[in-house]
Design an enzyme around this catalytic site. Sequence first.
Site, short mmCIF file in Angstrom:
data_model
loop_
_atom_site.label_atom_id
_atom_site.label_comp_id
_atom_site.label_asym_id
_atom_site.label_seq_id
_atom_site.Cartn_x
_atom_site.Cartn_y
_atom_site.Cartn_z
N HIS A 1 37.06 -26.43 28.31
CA HIS A 1 38.52 -26.58 28.29
C HIS A 1 39.21 -25.44 29.06
CE1 HIS A 1 42.36 -27.81 26.25
NE2 HIS A 1 42.66 -26.53 26.51
N GLU A 2 38.88 -24.21 28.68
CA GLU A 2 39.57 -23.05 29.28
C GLU A 2 39.19 -22.87 30.76
OE1 GLU A 2 41.98 -21.89 27.84
OE2 GLU A 2 41.59 -22.49 25.77
N HIS B 1 41.38 -25.07 32.82
CA HIS B 1 42.65 -24.40 33.15
C HIS B 1 42.46 -23.40 34.28
CE1 HIS B 1 45.18 -26.01 30.03
NE2 HIS B 1 44.49 -25.50 29.04
N HIS C 1 41.88 -24.93 37.67
CA HIS C 1 43.18 -25.46 38.09
C HIS C 1 44.01 -24.33 38.69
CE1 HIS C 1 46.93 -28.04 36.79
NE2 HIS C 1 46.83 -27.91 38.10
#
Length: 602
Positions: A391-392, A395, A398
Amino acid sequence: MSELKILKKREEIEDKYKWKVNEIFSNDDAWENAFQELKKESPSLKDFEGKLNNAENILNYLEKYIDLGIKAEIVYVYAHLKCDEDTSNSKYQAMMNKIDSYMAEFASYTAYFVPEILSLDDEFIMNIIDSNDKLKVYSFMFKDILKEKPHILSKEQEELLAQVSDCLDAPSSIHNMLTNADMKFGNIIDEDGENVELTEGNYSSFIKSKDRKVRKEAFKTLFKEYKNLENTFSTTLTSSLKNFNFGAKVRKYNSALESSLSPNDIPVEVYKNSIKTINENLKSLHKYVSLKKKLLGLDEMHMYDLYVPVIEIPKEHIEFNDGVNMVLEGLKPLGEEYLNIFKNGVENGWIDIYQNKGKRGGAYSWGGYKTMPYVLLNYNYELHDVSTLAHEMGHSIHSYYSRKEQPYIYAGYTLFCAEVASTTNEALLIHYLINKETDKKKKLYLINQELEQIRTTVFRQLMFAEFELFTHESLEKGMSLTAEDYNKAWHDLNVKYFGEDMVVDEEIDIEWARIPHFYSDFYVYQYATGYAAASAFAKSILEGKEDSVSKYIEFLKSGGSDYPIEILKKAGVDMTTSQPLEATVERFNELLDMLDKEINFN
Protein backbone atom coordinates in the site's frame (compact mmCIF):
# COMPACT_ATOMS: atom_id res chain seq x y z
CA MET A 1 11.51 -14.29 22.93
CA SER A 2 10.33 -12.65 19.66
CA GLU A 3 11.86 -9.56 18.12
CA LEU A 4 9.13 -7.30 19.44
CA LYS A 5 8.83 -8.43 23.06
CA ILE A 6 11.58 -5.98 23.92
CA LEU A 7 11.60 -2.93 21.66
CA LYS A 8 15.05 -1.81 20.61
CA LYS A 9 16.28 1.73 20.98
CA ARG A 10 16.73 3.63 17.72
CA GLU A 11 20.52 3.37 17.83
CA GLU A 12 20.34 -0.41 18.31
CA ILE A 13 18.74 -0.93 14.88
CA GLU A 14 21.11 -1.49 11.98
CA ASP A 15 21.33 1.37 9.48
CA LYS A 16 20.33 -0.90 6.59
CA TYR A 17 16.83 -1.13 8.11
CA LYS A 18 16.44 2.66 8.42
CA TRP A 19 15.45 5.28 5.88
CA LYS A 20 18.25 7.51 4.61
CA VAL A 21 17.14 10.88 5.95
CA ASN A 22 20.77 12.01 5.82
CA GLU A 23 20.31 12.21 2.04
CA ILE A 24 18.30 15.38 2.76
CA PHE A 25 20.78 16.93 5.22
CA SER A 26 24.03 15.26 6.26
CA ASN A 27 23.52 16.37 9.86
CA ASP A 28 21.40 18.60 12.08
CA ASP A 29 23.76 21.54 11.74
CA ALA A 30 23.20 21.52 7.98
CA TRP A 31 19.44 21.57 8.66
CA GLU A 32 19.81 24.53 11.02
CA ASN A 33 21.84 26.46 8.44
CA ALA A 34 19.20 25.78 5.77
CA PHE A 35 16.45 26.86 8.15
CA GLN A 36 18.19 30.15 8.97
CA GLU A 37 18.82 30.77 5.26
CA LEU A 38 15.13 30.12 4.53
CA LYS A 39 14.08 32.64 7.20
CA LYS A 40 16.47 35.19 5.71
CA GLU A 41 15.33 34.71 2.09
CA SER A 42 11.57 34.17 2.44
CA PRO A 43 10.48 37.75 3.25
CA SER A 44 11.59 38.70 -0.27
CA LEU A 45 8.37 37.07 -1.51
CA LYS A 46 6.53 40.11 -0.13
CA ASP A 47 8.43 42.33 -2.59
CA PHE A 48 5.93 41.44 -5.34
CA GLU A 49 2.82 42.46 -3.40
CA GLY A 50 0.77 44.96 -5.42
CA LYS A 51 2.98 44.43 -8.47
CA LEU A 52 1.48 41.31 -10.09
CA ASN A 53 0.13 43.25 -13.07
CA ASN A 54 2.57 42.19 -15.79
CA ALA A 55 4.12 39.00 -17.16
CA GLU A 56 7.64 39.73 -15.92
CA ASN A 57 6.65 40.26 -12.27
CA ILE A 58 4.30 37.28 -12.24
CA LEU A 59 7.01 35.02 -13.67
CA ASN A 60 9.65 36.32 -11.26
CA TYR A 61 7.30 35.80 -8.32
CA LEU A 62 6.51 32.23 -9.37
CA GLU A 63 10.17 31.33 -9.85
CA LYS A 64 11.05 32.70 -6.41
CA TYR A 65 8.00 31.03 -4.84
CA ILE A 66 9.00 27.64 -6.30
CA ASP A 67 12.64 28.00 -5.24
CA LEU A 68 11.73 28.94 -1.67
CA GLY A 69 8.80 26.52 -1.55
CA ILE A 70 11.12 23.60 -2.33
CA LYS A 71 13.63 24.80 0.29
CA ALA A 72 10.89 25.16 2.92
CA GLU A 73 9.51 21.71 2.08
CA ILE A 74 12.94 20.07 2.52
CA VAL A 75 13.46 21.71 5.92
CA TYR A 76 9.93 20.74 6.98
CA VAL A 77 10.18 17.12 5.85
CA TYR A 78 13.55 16.49 7.52
CA ALA A 79 12.40 17.79 10.92
CA HIS A 80 9.21 15.73 10.85
CA LEU A 81 10.91 12.51 9.73
CA LYS A 82 13.58 12.85 12.42
CA CYS A 83 10.92 13.48 15.06
CA ASP A 84 8.91 10.44 13.92
CA GLU A 85 11.98 8.22 14.33
CA ASP A 86 11.77 8.81 18.08
CA THR A 87 8.95 11.04 19.29
CA SER A 88 10.50 11.18 22.77
CA ASN A 89 13.64 12.92 21.44
CA SER A 90 13.30 16.52 22.69
CA LYS A 91 15.85 17.86 20.20
CA TYR A 92 13.76 16.78 17.21
CA GLN A 93 10.51 17.81 18.90
CA ALA A 94 12.00 21.31 19.16
CA MET A 95 13.13 21.27 15.51
CA MET A 96 9.70 20.17 14.36
CA ASN A 97 7.94 22.81 16.48
CA LYS A 98 10.24 25.50 15.09
CA ILE A 99 9.52 24.72 11.46
CA ASP A 100 5.80 24.16 12.11
CA SER A 101 5.51 27.63 13.63
CA TYR A 102 7.54 29.15 10.85
CA MET A 103 5.44 27.64 8.04
CA ALA A 104 2.45 29.77 9.09
CA GLU A 105 4.67 32.83 8.74
CA PHE A 106 5.95 31.59 5.37
CA ALA A 107 2.36 31.18 4.12
CA SER A 108 1.61 34.80 5.07
CA TYR A 109 4.29 35.99 2.61
CA THR A 110 2.33 34.52 -0.31
CA ALA A 111 -1.25 35.13 0.85
CA TYR A 112 -1.72 38.05 -1.56
CA PHE A 113 -0.99 36.04 -4.72
CA VAL A 114 -4.41 34.49 -5.43
CA PRO A 115 -6.43 37.63 -4.54
CA GLU A 116 -4.22 39.75 -6.84
CA ILE A 117 -4.55 37.28 -9.73
CA LEU A 118 -8.31 37.20 -9.24
CA SER A 119 -8.44 41.00 -9.36
CA LEU A 120 -7.07 40.90 -12.92
CA ASP A 121 -9.12 40.41 -16.04
CA ASP A 122 -9.31 36.75 -17.19
CA GLU A 123 -8.45 37.71 -20.76
CA PHE A 124 -5.35 39.59 -19.59
CA ILE A 125 -4.11 36.53 -17.69
CA MET A 126 -4.66 34.18 -20.63
CA ASN A 127 -2.98 36.62 -23.04
CA ILE A 128 0.21 36.90 -21.00
CA ILE A 129 0.34 33.08 -20.71
CA ASP A 130 -0.11 32.66 -24.47
CA SER A 131 2.54 35.25 -25.26
CA ASN A 132 5.19 34.04 -22.81
CA ASP A 133 6.69 30.56 -23.26
CA LYS A 134 7.96 30.43 -19.67
CA LEU A 135 4.47 31.07 -18.31
CA LYS A 136 2.79 28.39 -20.45
CA VAL A 137 3.59 25.67 -17.89
CA TYR A 138 1.41 27.54 -15.39
CA SER A 139 -1.63 27.53 -17.67
CA PHE A 140 -3.57 24.90 -15.73
CA MET A 141 -2.71 26.53 -12.39
CA PHE A 142 -4.12 29.87 -13.54
CA LYS A 143 -7.17 28.18 -15.08
CA ASP A 144 -7.80 26.51 -11.71
CA ILE A 145 -7.51 29.80 -9.83
CA LEU A 146 -9.75 31.71 -12.26
CA LYS A 147 -12.40 28.99 -12.19
CA GLU A 148 -13.19 29.89 -8.59
CA LYS A 149 -13.54 33.62 -9.30
CA PRO A 150 -17.38 33.60 -9.26
CA HIS A 151 -17.21 32.16 -5.72
CA ILE A 152 -14.62 34.53 -4.27
CA LEU A 153 -16.01 37.33 -2.11
CA SER A 154 -14.76 40.85 -1.58
CA LYS A 155 -11.56 41.31 0.42
CA GLU A 156 -13.54 42.50 3.47
CA GLN A 157 -15.96 39.56 3.28
CA GLU A 158 -13.11 37.04 2.90
CA GLU A 159 -11.35 38.55 5.91
CA LEU A 160 -14.56 38.34 7.93
CA LEU A 161 -15.06 34.69 7.04
CA ALA A 162 -11.44 33.95 7.93
CA GLN A 163 -11.93 35.62 11.32
CA VAL A 164 -14.97 33.46 12.16
CA SER A 165 -13.50 30.19 10.79
CA ASP A 166 -12.68 28.96 14.31
CA CYS A 167 -16.27 29.57 15.38
CA LEU A 168 -17.60 27.72 12.34
CA ASP A 169 -15.36 24.75 13.21
CA ALA A 170 -16.80 24.59 16.74
CA PRO A 171 -19.26 21.69 16.09
CA SER A 172 -16.39 19.43 14.99
CA SER A 173 -14.27 20.47 18.00
CA ILE A 174 -17.18 19.81 20.38
CA HIS A 175 -17.79 16.38 18.82
CA ASN A 176 -14.09 15.57 19.12
CA MET A 177 -13.92 16.55 22.79
CA LEU A 178 -17.12 14.69 23.65
CA THR A 179 -16.12 11.41 21.99
CA ASN A 180 -12.42 11.40 22.85
CA ALA A 181 -12.26 13.08 26.23
CA ASP A 182 -15.56 13.37 28.09
CA MET A 183 -17.59 10.25 27.30
CA LYS A 184 -17.25 7.30 29.67
CA PHE A 185 -18.74 3.98 28.63
CA GLY A 186 -18.35 1.98 31.82
CA ASN A 187 -17.03 -1.56 32.20
CA ILE A 188 -17.67 -4.86 30.46
CA ILE A 189 -16.55 -8.45 31.08
CA ASP A 190 -13.88 -9.52 28.58
CA GLU A 191 -13.09 -12.99 27.17
CA ASP A 192 -11.01 -13.85 30.25
CA GLY A 193 -13.83 -12.94 32.65
CA GLU A 194 -12.05 -9.75 33.69
CA ASN A 195 -13.92 -6.54 34.42
CA VAL A 196 -12.41 -3.98 32.00
CA GLU A 197 -13.21 -0.40 31.02
CA LEU A 198 -14.69 -0.01 27.54
CA THR A 199 -13.22 2.84 25.51
CA GLU A 200 -13.40 4.03 21.91
CA GLY A 201 -9.82 2.76 21.63
CA ASN A 202 -10.50 -0.86 22.62
CA TYR A 203 -14.04 -1.17 21.22
CA SER A 204 -12.71 -2.29 17.83
CA SER A 205 -11.05 -5.34 19.39
CA PHE A 206 -14.11 -6.26 21.48
CA ILE A 207 -16.49 -6.05 18.50
CA LYS A 208 -14.30 -8.66 16.75
CA SER A 209 -14.31 -11.03 19.75
CA LYS A 210 -15.04 -14.70 19.07
CA ASP A 211 -17.07 -14.65 22.29
CA ARG A 212 -20.49 -13.42 21.22
CA LYS A 213 -21.39 -12.27 24.74
CA VAL A 214 -18.37 -9.96 24.78
CA ARG A 215 -19.08 -8.31 21.43
CA LYS A 216 -22.80 -7.98 22.21
CA GLU A 217 -22.11 -6.36 25.57
CA ALA A 218 -19.50 -4.00 24.06
CA PHE A 219 -21.96 -3.02 21.31
CA LYS A 220 -24.86 -2.34 23.65
CA THR A 221 -22.71 -0.56 26.24
CA LEU A 222 -21.02 1.77 23.74
CA PHE A 223 -24.15 2.84 21.89
CA LYS A 224 -26.15 3.26 25.10
CA GLU A 225 -23.87 6.16 26.03
CA TYR A 226 -24.23 7.73 22.58
CA LYS A 227 -28.01 7.36 22.89
CA ASN A 228 -27.91 9.20 26.23
CA LEU A 229 -26.39 12.20 24.43
CA GLU A 230 -28.41 11.97 21.20
CA ASN A 231 -29.88 15.48 21.45
CA THR A 232 -26.44 17.00 21.96
CA PHE A 233 -25.06 15.08 18.97
CA SER A 234 -27.99 16.00 16.74
CA THR A 235 -27.46 19.67 17.63
CA THR A 236 -23.71 19.58 16.89
CA LEU A 237 -24.22 17.76 13.57
CA THR A 238 -27.05 20.05 12.47
CA SER A 239 -24.92 23.09 13.35
CA SER A 240 -22.03 21.72 11.29
CA LEU A 241 -24.27 21.00 8.30
CA LYS A 242 -25.80 24.48 8.51
CA ASN A 243 -22.29 25.95 8.43
CA PHE A 244 -21.43 24.04 5.25
CA ASN A 245 -24.73 25.07 3.66
CA PHE A 246 -24.18 28.68 4.72
CA GLY A 247 -20.68 28.70 3.17
CA ALA A 248 -22.02 27.27 -0.10
CA LYS A 249 -24.84 29.83 -0.27
CA VAL A 250 -22.57 32.79 0.51
CA ARG A 251 -20.14 31.68 -2.20
CA LYS A 252 -23.00 31.35 -4.73
CA TYR A 253 -22.94 27.58 -5.19
CA ASN A 254 -26.16 25.71 -5.89
CA SER A 255 -25.55 23.34 -2.97
CA ALA A 256 -23.04 22.31 -0.34
CA LEU A 257 -22.29 19.24 -2.49
CA GLU A 258 -21.37 21.41 -5.48
CA SER A 259 -19.28 23.63 -3.19
CA SER A 260 -17.32 20.63 -1.95
CA LEU A 261 -16.74 19.03 -5.36
CA SER A 262 -16.19 22.14 -7.46
CA PRO A 263 -12.55 22.92 -6.48
CA ASN A 264 -11.48 19.58 -8.03
CA ASP A 265 -13.93 20.02 -10.91
CA ILE A 266 -15.79 16.84 -9.99
CA PRO A 267 -19.35 16.79 -11.36
CA VAL A 268 -22.12 16.42 -8.78
CA GLU A 269 -23.34 13.44 -10.84
CA VAL A 270 -20.20 11.47 -9.94
CA TYR A 271 -21.25 11.56 -6.28
CA LYS A 272 -24.94 10.87 -6.91
CA ASN A 273 -24.30 8.13 -9.50
CA SER A 274 -21.96 6.33 -7.09
CA ILE A 275 -24.83 6.09 -4.59
CA LYS A 276 -27.24 5.03 -7.35
CA THR A 277 -24.88 2.31 -8.63
CA ILE A 278 -24.26 0.84 -5.17
CA ASN A 279 -28.02 0.83 -4.48
CA GLU A 280 -28.53 -1.19 -7.65
CA ASN A 281 -26.04 -3.77 -6.39
CA LEU A 282 -27.05 -4.17 -2.74
CA LYS A 283 -28.13 -7.77 -3.39
CA SER A 284 -24.40 -8.61 -3.43
CA LEU A 285 -23.98 -7.25 0.09
CA HIS A 286 -27.12 -9.12 1.16
CA LYS A 287 -25.59 -12.35 -0.15
CA TYR A 288 -22.40 -11.67 1.80
CA VAL A 289 -24.38 -11.19 5.02
CA SER A 290 -26.18 -14.48 4.34
CA LEU A 291 -22.90 -16.34 3.72
CA LYS A 292 -21.30 -14.84 6.80
CA LYS A 293 -24.29 -15.86 8.90
CA LYS A 294 -23.88 -19.41 7.62
CA LEU A 295 -20.11 -19.44 8.21
CA LEU A 296 -20.56 -18.19 11.78
CA GLY A 297 -23.27 -20.79 12.39
CA LEU A 298 -25.79 -18.23 13.65
CA ASP A 299 -29.57 -18.50 13.80
CA GLU A 300 -29.73 -14.72 13.74
CA MET A 301 -27.15 -12.29 12.36
CA HIS A 302 -26.96 -9.10 14.45
CA MET A 303 -25.08 -5.85 13.84
CA TYR A 304 -22.56 -6.85 16.51
CA ASP A 305 -21.70 -9.99 14.50
CA LEU A 306 -20.59 -8.02 11.47
CA TYR A 307 -16.91 -7.55 12.33
CA VAL A 308 -16.04 -10.94 13.81
CA PRO A 309 -13.65 -12.89 11.52
CA VAL A 310 -15.37 -15.84 9.84
CA ILE A 311 -12.19 -17.84 10.10
CA GLU A 312 -8.93 -17.55 11.98
CA ILE A 313 -5.59 -18.90 10.88
CA PRO A 314 -2.36 -19.23 12.86
CA LYS A 315 -0.26 -16.07 12.66
CA GLU A 316 2.44 -16.36 10.03
CA HIS A 317 5.92 -15.04 10.75
CA ILE A 318 6.99 -13.36 7.51
CA GLU A 319 10.49 -11.92 7.41
CA PHE A 320 10.67 -8.50 5.74
CA ASN A 321 12.66 -9.73 2.72
CA ASP A 322 10.11 -12.53 2.23
CA GLY A 323 7.36 -9.93 2.42
CA VAL A 324 9.11 -7.84 -0.23
CA ASN A 325 9.33 -10.89 -2.50
CA MET A 326 5.62 -11.64 -1.98
CA VAL A 327 4.74 -8.09 -3.02
CA LEU A 328 7.07 -8.21 -6.04
CA GLU A 329 5.41 -11.44 -7.21
CA GLY A 330 1.98 -9.86 -6.79
CA LEU A 331 3.00 -6.74 -8.71
CA LYS A 332 4.60 -8.59 -11.64
CA PRO A 333 1.74 -7.61 -13.99
CA LEU A 334 2.91 -3.97 -13.67
CA GLY A 335 6.11 -4.78 -15.56
CA GLU A 336 9.87 -4.60 -15.05
CA GLU A 337 10.17 -0.82 -14.82
CA TYR A 338 7.73 -0.62 -11.90
CA LEU A 339 9.33 -3.61 -10.14
CA ASN A 340 12.81 -2.11 -10.51
CA ILE A 341 11.67 1.18 -8.96
CA PHE A 342 10.15 -0.82 -6.09
CA LYS A 343 13.37 -2.83 -5.56
CA ASN A 344 15.56 0.27 -5.75
CA GLY A 345 13.36 1.96 -3.17
CA VAL A 346 13.75 -0.98 -0.78
CA GLU A 347 17.50 -1.20 -1.31
CA ASN A 348 18.33 2.52 -1.35
CA GLY A 349 16.82 3.76 1.87
CA TRP A 350 13.23 4.81 1.19
CA ILE A 351 11.86 2.67 4.02
CA ASP A 352 12.17 2.83 7.80
CA ILE A 353 11.22 -0.76 8.48
CA TYR A 354 11.07 -1.85 12.12
CA GLN A 355 9.62 -0.56 15.35
CA ASN A 356 11.84 1.09 17.92
CA LYS A 357 11.22 2.79 21.24
CA GLY A 358 9.47 6.10 20.72
CA LYS A 359 8.88 5.63 16.98
CA ARG A 360 5.62 6.98 15.63
CA GLY A 361 3.03 4.24 15.17
CA GLY A 362 1.21 3.26 11.99
CA ALA A 363 2.52 3.69 8.46
CA TYR A 364 2.74 6.42 5.85
CA SER A 365 4.37 7.55 2.62
CA TRP A 366 5.76 11.07 2.59
CA GLY A 367 8.49 13.33 1.31
CA GLY A 368 9.21 16.43 -0.72
CA TYR A 369 9.77 17.30 -4.37
CA LYS A 370 13.55 16.96 -4.01
CA THR A 371 13.63 14.08 -1.49
CA MET A 372 13.05 10.36 -1.62
CA PRO A 373 9.38 9.34 -1.30
CA TYR A 374 9.99 7.96 2.20
CA VAL A 375 7.93 5.17 3.82
CA LEU A 376 7.45 4.75 7.55
CA LEU A 377 6.56 1.19 8.58
CA ASN A 378 6.31 -0.62 11.90
CA TYR A 379 6.87 -4.05 10.38
CA ASN A 380 5.60 -6.79 12.69
CA TYR A 381 6.15 -9.91 10.53
CA GLU A 382 2.43 -10.46 9.76
CA LEU A 383 0.50 -10.69 6.50
CA HIS A 384 -1.15 -7.36 7.30
CA ASP A 385 2.32 -5.75 7.33
CA VAL A 386 3.07 -7.17 3.87
CA SER A 387 -0.16 -5.60 2.59
CA THR A 388 0.80 -2.30 4.28
CA LEU A 389 4.18 -2.42 2.50
CA ALA A 390 2.42 -2.83 -0.86
CA HIS A 391 0.00 0.00 0.00
CA GLU A 392 2.58 2.57 1.13
CA MET A 393 5.00 1.75 -1.71
CA GLY A 394 2.06 2.33 -4.08
CA HIS A 395 1.85 5.88 -2.72
CA SER A 396 5.62 6.32 -2.88
CA ILE A 397 6.00 5.11 -6.47
CA HIS A 398 3.07 7.38 -7.42
CA SER A 399 5.03 10.26 -5.81
CA TYR A 400 8.27 9.12 -7.48
CA TYR A 401 6.70 9.20 -10.94
CA SER A 402 4.78 12.45 -10.45
CA ARG A 403 7.82 14.30 -9.05
CA LYS A 404 10.03 12.96 -11.84
CA GLU A 405 7.63 13.89 -14.63
CA GLN A 406 5.91 17.04 -13.32
CA PRO A 407 7.11 20.49 -12.31
CA TYR A 408 6.90 21.38 -8.62
CA ILE A 409 3.48 23.04 -8.89
CA TYR A 410 1.88 19.86 -10.29
CA ALA A 411 3.85 17.21 -8.41
CA GLY A 412 1.18 16.70 -5.74
CA TYR A 413 -2.08 14.85 -6.33
CA THR A 414 -5.59 15.16 -4.93
CA LEU A 415 -7.19 12.85 -2.38
CA PHE A 416 -9.51 11.68 -5.18
CA CYS A 417 -6.44 10.15 -6.89
CA ALA A 418 -4.22 9.48 -3.86
CA GLU A 419 -5.70 6.16 -2.76
CA VAL A 420 -5.85 4.74 -6.29
CA ALA A 421 -2.16 3.82 -6.57
CA SER A 422 -1.95 2.29 -3.09
CA THR A 423 -5.18 0.32 -3.49
CA THR A 424 -4.22 -0.97 -6.95
CA ASN A 425 -1.11 -2.49 -5.38
CA GLU A 426 -3.17 -4.10 -2.61
CA ALA A 427 -5.68 -5.45 -5.13
CA LEU A 428 -2.95 -7.03 -7.27
CA LEU A 429 -1.25 -8.51 -4.19
CA ILE A 430 -4.32 -10.15 -2.69
CA HIS A 431 -5.43 -11.42 -6.12
CA TYR A 432 -2.04 -13.14 -6.42
CA LEU A 433 -2.17 -14.53 -2.86
CA ILE A 434 -5.68 -15.96 -3.29
CA ASN A 435 -4.88 -17.53 -6.65
CA LYS A 436 -1.70 -19.27 -5.49
CA GLU A 437 -3.03 -20.45 -2.11
CA THR A 438 -3.60 -24.21 -1.85
CA ASP A 439 -4.49 -24.40 1.85
CA LYS A 440 -8.32 -24.28 1.93
CA LYS A 441 -8.54 -22.58 5.32
CA LYS A 442 -6.03 -19.89 4.46
CA LYS A 443 -7.67 -19.30 1.08
CA LEU A 444 -11.00 -18.78 2.82
CA TYR A 445 -9.32 -16.30 5.17
CA LEU A 446 -7.81 -14.33 2.27
CA ILE A 447 -11.07 -14.26 0.33
CA ASN A 448 -12.88 -12.89 3.38
CA GLN A 449 -10.14 -10.28 3.92
CA GLU A 450 -10.78 -8.81 0.48
CA LEU A 451 -14.54 -9.05 0.88
CA GLU A 452 -14.32 -7.13 4.15
CA GLN A 453 -12.15 -4.48 2.54
CA ILE A 454 -14.73 -3.91 -0.20
CA ARG A 455 -17.60 -3.99 2.30
CA THR A 456 -16.03 -1.37 4.56
CA THR A 457 -14.36 0.81 1.91
CA VAL A 458 -17.06 0.81 -0.76
CA PHE A 459 -20.47 -0.28 0.56
CA ARG A 460 -20.10 1.30 4.01
CA GLN A 461 -18.55 4.57 2.81
CA LEU A 462 -21.25 5.02 0.19
CA MET A 463 -23.88 4.37 2.85
CA PHE A 464 -22.21 7.23 4.74
CA ALA A 465 -22.30 9.31 1.54
CA GLU A 466 -26.02 8.62 1.11
CA PHE A 467 -26.69 9.71 4.70
CA GLU A 468 -24.69 12.91 4.13
CA LEU A 469 -26.64 13.73 0.99
CA PHE A 470 -29.98 13.18 2.79
CA THR A 471 -29.00 15.40 5.73
CA HIS A 472 -27.63 18.28 3.64
CA GLU A 473 -30.52 18.25 1.18
CA SER A 474 -33.09 18.11 4.00
CA LEU A 475 -31.64 21.24 5.61
CA GLU A 476 -31.26 22.99 2.23
CA LYS A 477 -35.00 22.45 1.71
CA GLY A 478 -35.69 24.16 5.02
CA MET A 479 -36.55 21.00 6.95
CA SER A 480 -35.45 20.63 10.56
CA LEU A 481 -33.60 17.50 11.67
CA THR A 482 -33.90 16.12 15.19
CA ALA A 483 -32.17 13.15 16.81
CA GLU A 484 -35.26 11.12 15.93
CA ASP A 485 -34.90 12.06 12.24
CA TYR A 486 -31.21 11.14 12.16
CA ASN A 487 -31.90 7.85 13.96
CA LYS A 488 -34.67 6.86 11.55
CA ALA A 489 -32.60 7.73 8.47
CA TRP A 490 -29.64 5.72 9.78
CA HIS A 491 -31.82 2.75 10.74
CA ASP A 492 -33.52 2.68 7.33
CA LEU A 493 -30.17 2.81 5.54
CA ASN A 494 -28.85 -0.15 7.54
CA VAL A 495 -32.01 -2.15 6.78
CA LYS A 496 -31.65 -1.36 3.07
CA TYR A 497 -27.91 -2.04 2.84
CA PHE A 498 -27.71 -5.25 4.89
CA GLY A 499 -30.95 -6.97 3.84
CA GLU A 500 -33.34 -9.42 5.43
CA ASP A 501 -30.70 -11.72 6.94
CA MET A 502 -29.51 -8.94 9.24
CA VAL A 503 -31.28 -8.05 12.47
CA VAL A 504 -30.82 -4.28 12.59
CA ASP A 505 -30.58 -3.73 16.33
CA GLU A 506 -32.07 -0.48 17.63
CA GLU A 507 -28.71 0.44 19.21
CA ILE A 508 -27.24 0.98 15.73
CA ASP A 509 -29.68 3.83 15.07
CA ILE A 510 -27.38 6.25 16.92
CA GLU A 511 -24.19 5.14 15.12
CA TRP A 512 -24.23 8.29 12.95
CA ALA A 513 -23.30 10.24 16.11
CA ARG A 514 -20.02 8.31 16.38
CA ILE A 515 -18.68 9.17 12.91
CA PRO A 516 -16.33 12.20 12.82
CA HIS A 517 -16.19 12.21 8.99
CA PHE A 518 -19.63 13.84 8.87
CA TYR A 519 -17.94 17.01 10.12
CA SER A 520 -15.83 17.09 6.91
CA ASP A 521 -18.38 17.69 4.21
CA PHE A 522 -18.67 15.09 1.44
CA TYR A 523 -15.27 13.57 2.18
CA VAL A 524 -15.81 9.83 2.63
CA TYR A 525 -17.15 9.05 -0.86
CA GLN A 526 -13.57 9.45 -2.13
CA TYR A 527 -12.55 6.25 -0.33
CA ALA A 528 -15.13 4.40 -2.42
CA THR A 529 -14.32 6.14 -5.71
CA GLY A 530 -10.59 5.61 -5.11
CA TYR A 531 -11.17 1.91 -4.49
CA ALA A 532 -13.42 1.68 -7.56
CA ALA A 533 -10.79 3.31 -9.80
CA ALA A 534 -8.14 0.95 -8.38
CA SER A 535 -10.41 -2.05 -9.04
CA ALA A 536 -10.89 -0.94 -12.63
CA PHE A 537 -7.13 -0.54 -13.13
CA ALA A 538 -6.36 -3.90 -11.48
CA LYS A 539 -9.02 -5.71 -13.54
CA SER A 540 -7.72 -4.23 -16.79
CA ILE A 541 -4.09 -5.03 -15.91
CA LEU A 542 -4.83 -8.62 -14.80
CA GLU A 543 -6.87 -9.26 -17.94
CA GLY A 544 -3.88 -8.08 -19.99
CA LYS A 545 -5.85 -5.46 -21.89
CA GLU A 546 -3.87 -3.56 -24.49
CA ASP A 547 -1.91 -0.61 -23.09
CA SER A 548 -3.43 -1.17 -19.62
CA VAL A 549 -0.04 -0.98 -17.86
CA SER A 550 1.25 1.98 -19.88
CA LYS A 551 -2.00 3.88 -19.26
CA TYR A 552 -1.73 3.16 -15.54
CA ILE A 553 1.89 4.39 -15.46
CA GLU A 554 0.78 7.54 -17.28
CA PHE A 555 -1.77 8.06 -14.51
CA LEU A 556 1.04 7.79 -11.94
CA LYS A 557 3.10 10.31 -13.88
CA SER A 558 0.30 12.88 -14.09
CA GLY A 559 0.47 14.21 -10.53
CA GLY A 560 -1.87 17.19 -10.28
CA SER A 561 -1.39 18.43 -13.84
CA ASP A 562 -5.13 18.26 -14.51
CA TYR A 563 -8.36 17.67 -12.62
CA PRO A 564 -8.64 14.14 -11.17
CA ILE A 565 -11.56 13.09 -13.36
CA GLU A 566 -9.58 14.03 -16.48
CA ILE A 567 -6.36 12.37 -15.28
CA LEU A 568 -8.21 9.10 -14.67
CA LYS A 569 -10.16 9.36 -17.92
CA LYS A 570 -6.94 9.71 -19.94
CA ALA A 571 -5.72 6.51 -18.27
CA GLY A 572 -8.87 4.64 -19.31
CA VAL A 573 -10.96 4.92 -16.13
CA ASP A 574 -14.01 7.13 -16.56
CA MET A 575 -15.38 8.01 -13.13
CA THR A 576 -18.33 9.85 -14.68
CA THR A 577 -19.72 6.40 -15.60
CA SER A 578 -20.75 3.53 -13.34
CA GLN A 579 -18.17 1.14 -14.88
CA PRO A 580 -15.37 1.50 -12.26
CA LEU A 581 -17.77 0.90 -9.38
CA GLU A 582 -19.37 -1.98 -11.26
CA ALA A 583 -15.89 -3.51 -11.69
CA THR A 584 -15.55 -3.46 -7.90
CA VAL A 585 -18.94 -5.12 -7.47
CA GLU A 586 -17.94 -7.73 -10.08
CA ARG A 587 -14.84 -8.53 -8.02
CA PHE A 588 -17.00 -8.69 -4.87
CA ASN A 589 -19.34 -11.15 -6.61
CA GLU A 590 -16.38 -13.20 -7.85
CA LEU A 591 -15.11 -13.45 -4.26
CA LEU A 592 -18.60 -14.34 -3.01
CA ASP A 593 -18.71 -17.22 -5.50
CA MET A 594 -15.30 -18.40 -4.25
CA LEU A 595 -16.52 -18.17 -0.65
CA ASP A 596 -19.72 -20.05 -1.46
CA LYS A 597 -17.71 -22.74 -3.24
CA GLU A 598 -15.30 -23.12 -0.31
CA ILE A 599 -18.21 -23.38 2.17
CA ASN A 600 -19.91 -26.09 0.11
CA PHE A 601 -16.59 -27.86 -0.48
CA ASN A 602 -15.93 -28.01 3.23
